[in-house]
Design a protein around this motif. Structure first.
Motif, PDB file in Angstrom:
ATOM      1  N   ALA A  65      36.867  13.388  -5.530  1.00 56.07           N
ATOM      2  CA  ALA A  65      37.189  12.707  -6.801  1.00 56.07           C
ATOM      3  C   ALA A  65      38.462  13.129  -7.246  1.00 56.07           C
ATOM      4  CB  ALA A  65      36.217  13.465  -8.027  1.00 56.07           C
ATOM      5  N   ARG A  66      39.483  14.000  -6.796  1.00 56.79           N
ATOM      6  CA  ARG A  66      40.611  14.202  -7.055  1.00 56.79           C
ATOM      7  C   ARG A  66      41.611  13.694  -6.213  1.00 56.79           C
ATOM      8  NH1 ARG A  66      40.592  20.577  -9.154  1.00 56.79           N
ATOM      9  NH2 ARG A  66      38.967  20.286 -10.807  1.00 56.79           N
ATOM     10  N   ILE A  67      41.247  12.884  -5.190  1.00 56.65           N
ATOM     11  CA  ILE A  67      42.292  12.155  -4.275  1.00 56.65           C
ATOM     12  C   ILE A  67      42.584  10.985  -5.042  1.00 56.65           C
ATOM     13  CG2 ILE A  67      42.420  11.037  -2.062  1.00 56.65           C
ATOM     14  CD1 ILE A  67      40.601  12.846  -0.869  1.00 56.65           C
ATOM     15  N   ASP A  68      44.023  10.856  -5.280  1.00 59.02           N
ATOM     16  CA  ASP A  68      44.686   9.581  -5.794  1.00 59.02           C
ATOM     17  C   ASP A  68      44.764   8.535  -4.549  1.00 59.02           C
ATOM     18  OD1 ASP A  68      46.226   7.714  -6.832  1.00 59.02           O
ATOM     19  OD2 ASP A  68      47.786   9.322  -7.740  1.00 59.02           O
ATOM     20  N   VAL A  69      43.671   7.663  -4.678  1.00 60.12           N
ATOM     21  CA  VAL A  69      43.707   6.457  -3.621  1.00 60.12           C
ATOM     22  C   VAL A  69      44.974   5.554  -3.762  1.00 60.12           C
ATOM     23  CG1 VAL A  69      42.206   4.740  -2.402  1.00 60.12           C
ATOM     24  CG2 VAL A  69      41.161   6.774  -3.481  1.00 60.12           C
ATOM     25  N   GLY A  70      45.234   5.470  -4.954  1.00 61.70           N
ATOM     26  CA  GLY A  70      46.347   4.562  -5.519  1.00 61.70           C
ATOM     27  C   GLY A  70      47.494   4.961  -4.690  1.00 61.70           C
ATOM     28  N   ALA A  71      47.868   6.262  -4.822  1.00 60.03           N
ATOM     29  CA  ALA A  71      49.096   6.854  -4.238  1.00 60.03           C
ATOM     30  C   ALA A  71      48.779   6.732  -2.606  1.00 60.03           C
ATOM     31  CB  ALA A  71      49.149   8.203  -4.367  1.00 60.03           C
ATOM     32  N   LEU A  72      47.977   6.631  -2.041  1.00 62.63           N
ATOM     33  CA  LEU A  72      47.916   6.643  -0.639  1.00 62.63           C
ATOM     34  C   LEU A  72      47.872   5.032  -0.141  1.00 62.63           C
ATOM     35  CD1 LEU A  72      44.743   8.817   0.259  1.00 62.63           C
ATOM     36  CD2 LEU A  72      47.079   9.586   0.341  1.00 62.63           C
ATOM     37  N   GLU A  80      54.233   6.963   7.092  1.00 65.28           N
ATOM     38  CA  GLU A  80      54.201   8.309   7.640  1.00 65.28           C
ATOM     39  C   GLU A  80      54.104   9.464   6.449  1.00 65.28           C
ATOM     40  OE1 GLU A  80      56.562   5.707  10.659  1.00 65.28           O
ATOM     41  OE2 GLU A  80      56.619   6.253   8.400  1.00 65.28           O
ATOM     42  N   ASP A  81      54.940   9.186   5.468  1.00 69.13           N
ATOM     43  CA  ASP A  81      54.685   9.824   4.162  1.00 69.13           C
ATOM     44  C   ASP A  81      53.181   9.840   3.825  1.00 69.13           C
ATOM     45  OD1 ASP A  81      55.311  11.600   1.802  1.00 69.13           O
ATOM     46  OD2 ASP A  81      55.280   9.802   0.724  1.00 69.13           O
ATOM     47  N   ARG A  82      52.630   8.671   3.634  1.00 72.31           N
ATOM     48  CA  ARG A  82      51.273   8.428   3.204  1.00 72.31           C
ATOM     49  C   ARG A  82      50.319   8.978   4.229  1.00 72.31           C
ATOM     50  NH1 ARG A  82      52.224   2.219   3.329  1.00 72.31           N
ATOM     51  NH2 ARG A  82      50.049   2.105   3.435  1.00 72.31           N
ATOM     52  N   LEU A  83      50.520   8.939   5.522  1.00 75.78           N
ATOM     53  CA  LEU A  83      49.606   9.517   6.523  1.00 75.78           C
ATOM     54  C   LEU A  83      49.600  10.898   6.443  1.00 75.78           C
ATOM     55  CD1 LEU A  83      47.632   9.546   8.879  1.00 75.78           C
ATOM     56  CD2 LEU A  83      49.647   9.607  10.251  1.00 75.78           C
ATOM     57  N   ARG A  84      50.649  11.508   6.094  1.00 76.09           N
ATOM     58  CA  ARG A  84      50.759  13.041   5.807  1.00 76.09           C
ATOM     59  C   ARG A  84      50.141  13.592   4.330  1.00 76.09           C
ATOM     60  NH1 ARG A  84      54.380  16.319   8.338  1.00 76.09           N
ATOM     61  NH2 ARG A  84      55.716  15.247  10.153  1.00 76.09           N
ATOM     62  N   ALA A  85      50.157  12.776   3.583  1.00 74.29           N
ATOM     63  CA  ALA A  85      49.456  13.026   2.051  1.00 74.29           C
ATOM     64  C   ALA A  85      47.854  12.588   2.391  1.00 74.29           C
ATOM     65  CB  ALA A  85      49.866  12.192   1.032  1.00 74.29           C
ATOM     66  N   TRP A  86      47.572  11.519   3.275  1.00 75.94           N
ATOM     67  CA  TRP A  86      46.114  11.189   3.569  1.00 75.94           C
ATOM     68  C   TRP A  86      45.350  12.415   4.088  1.00 75.94           C
ATOM     69  CZ3 TRP A  86      42.378  11.098   6.935  1.00 75.94           C
ATOM     70  CH2 TRP A  86      41.129  10.603   6.654  1.00 75.94           C
ATOM     71  N   MET A  87      46.013  13.149   5.240  1.00 72.14           N
ATOM     72  CA  MET A  87      45.544  14.297   6.040  1.00 72.14           C
ATOM     73  C   MET A  87      45.388  15.527   4.847  1.00 72.14           C
ATOM     74  SD  MET A  87      47.176  13.761   9.688  1.00 72.14           S
ATOM     75  CE  MET A  87      46.392  15.039  10.400  1.00 72.14           C
ATOM     76  N   GLY A  88      46.555  15.688   4.169  1.00 69.40           N
ATOM     77  CA  GLY A  88      46.601  16.895   3.224  1.00 69.40           C
ATOM     78  C   GLY A  88      45.610  16.765   2.308  1.00 69.40           C
ATOM     79  N   ASP A  89      45.474  15.659   1.599  1.00 63.22           N
ATOM     80  CA  ASP A  89      44.475  15.341   0.548  1.00 63.22           C
ATOM     81  C   ASP A  89      43.179  15.464   1.112  1.00 63.22           C
ATOM     82  OD1 ASP A  89      46.476  14.965  -1.011  1.00 63.22           O
ATOM     83  OD2 ASP A  89      46.142  12.760  -1.456  1.00 63.22           O
ATOM     84  N   VAL A  90      42.638  15.029   2.072  1.00 61.10           N
ATOM     85  CA  VAL A  90      41.413  14.894   2.382  1.00 61.10           C
ATOM     86  C   VAL A  90      41.062  16.387   2.973  1.00 61.10           C
ATOM     87  CG1 VAL A  90      39.557  14.080   4.269  1.00 61.10           C
ATOM     88  CG2 VAL A  90      41.216  12.531   3.276  1.00 61.10           C
ATOM     89  N   ARG A  91      41.852  16.913   3.629  1.00 63.41           N
ATOM     90  CA  ARG A  91      41.571  18.482   4.166  1.00 63.41           C
ATOM     91  C   ARG A  91      41.300  19.292   3.142  1.00 63.41           C
ATOM     92  NH1 ARG A  91      43.964  23.760   4.519  1.00 63.41           N
ATOM     93  NH2 ARG A  91      43.369  24.679   6.521  1.00 63.41           N
ATOM     94  N   ALA A  92      42.310  19.373   1.858  1.00 67.52           N
ATOM     95  CA  ALA A  92      42.082  20.019   0.795  1.00 67.52           C
ATOM     96  C   ALA A  92      40.755  19.742   0.153  1.00 67.52           C
ATOM     97  CB  ALA A  92      43.142  19.652  -0.215  1.00 67.52           C
ATOM     98  N   ALA A  93      40.466  18.628   0.022  1.00 71.55           N
ATOM     99  CA  ALA A  93      39.087  18.205  -0.770  1.00 71.55           C
ATOM    100  C   ALA A  93      37.918  18.932   0.098  1.00 71.55           C
ATOM    101  CB  ALA A  93      38.653  16.712  -0.709  1.00 71.55           C
ATOM    102  N   LEU A  94      37.976  18.901   1.388  1.00 67.47           N
ATOM    103  CA  LEU A  94      36.862  19.437   2.121  1.00 67.47           C
ATOM    104  C   LEU A  94      36.884  20.910   2.327  1.00 67.47           C
ATOM    105  CD1 LEU A  94      36.695  16.698   5.161  1.00 67.47           C
ATOM    106  CD2 LEU A  94      34.957  17.262   3.300  1.00 67.47           C
ATOM    107  N   ALA A  95      38.104  21.482   2.334  1.00 63.61           N
ATOM    108  CA  ALA A  95      38.059  22.944   2.463  1.00 63.61           C
ATOM    109  C   ALA A  95      37.873  23.559   1.338  1.00 63.61           C
ATOM    110  CB  ALA A  95      39.679  23.442   2.588  1.00 63.61           C
ATOM    111  N   THR A  96      37.366  23.019   0.221  1.00 61.17           N
ATOM    112  CA  THR A  96      36.658  23.700  -0.778  1.00 61.17           C
ATOM    113  C   THR A  96      35.088  24.083  -0.460  1.00 61.17           C
ATOM    114  OG1 THR A  96      36.118  21.611  -2.065  1.00 61.17           O
ATOM    115  CG2 THR A  96      38.292  22.441  -2.580  1.00 61.17           C
TER     116      THR A  96
END
Length: 207
Positions: A65-72, A80-96
């Motif tokens: 829910a907290r992932i900003d899809v628009g930013a991605l 490349e910046d969006r790929l780094r953000a995508w990986m970080g955002d999804v990992r952070a969500a699942l790591a909870t």
């Protein structure tokens, strides 16, 4: 005015209860969720008539829910910046809730939010220059890195219990770096390697 005799249910409350059960027991059942929420199982079907599969969809939505899809999907940022953000955002969500990964990958993805997040990934791969016939393989590789790292986030610290006589190299490395930063340091390295691999496979830039 008297309080209602039952908890007020919502799809979000059901998803959160399911996530908690998975973290505690490794999976969830509809009767188990009902017991946790102190309601009848039939009440869950009233809110989520699709049963287990629909609950898993809502679990994904709750986590993401907290992932900003628009930013991605913001093409003013480099892919490349969006790929780094995508990986970080999804990992952070699942790591909870790292224990939920196995449950999530056991069911097809149909909810709108998760599909939008992965549409963003395929747009990123397109914009970097990955040919269409290789995008699914690269997406699956990226997914494996992210999902694996999310699971690793739930591992104990320290993780490696190596005997210096039997496993001298592992013991020496673990003595230096098997601490609270191990998982995050490894994931940062994985992002660098993944971005480099994607760039190396690119054939063109979209104009």
């Amino acid at each position: 005015m008297p309080r209602p005799s039952q908890n007020i249910l919502s799809t979000s409350a059901i998803a959160r209860a399911a996530l908690a059960l998975v973290e505690e027991k490794g999976d969830f059942t509809i009767p188990g969720i009902a017991r946790a929420l102190k309601v009848n199982p039939s009440s869950l079907y009233h809110h989520l008539p699709g049963g287990r599969l629909e609950i898993i969809h809502r679990m994904r939505e709750e986590l993401y829910a907290r992932i900003d899809v628009g930013a991605l999907r913001d093409v003013t940022r480099s892919p490349e910046d969006r790929l780094r953000a995508w990986m970080g955002d999804v990992r952070a969500a699942l790591a909870t809730a790292p224990g939920v990964v196995i449950v999530l990958v056991s069911s097809p993805v149909q909810d709108a939010l998760t599909l939008a997040i992965y549409e963003a990934l395929f747009e990123i791969l397109r914009d970097i220059g990955i040919p269409v016939d290789r995008r699914m393989a690269f997406a699956a590789m990226i997914d494996a890195v992210v999902l694996g790292s999310a699971v690793d986030a739930g591992s104990p610290v320290p993780l490696w219990q190596a005997d210096p006589a039997e496993n001298p190299e592992l013991h020496a490395a673990a003595a230096r770096d098997d601490d609270e930063s191990r998982a995050s340091t490894a994931f940062a390295l994985a992002i660098d390697v993944t971005v480099a691999a994607v760039q190396a496979a690119a054939v063109s830039r979209r104009g």
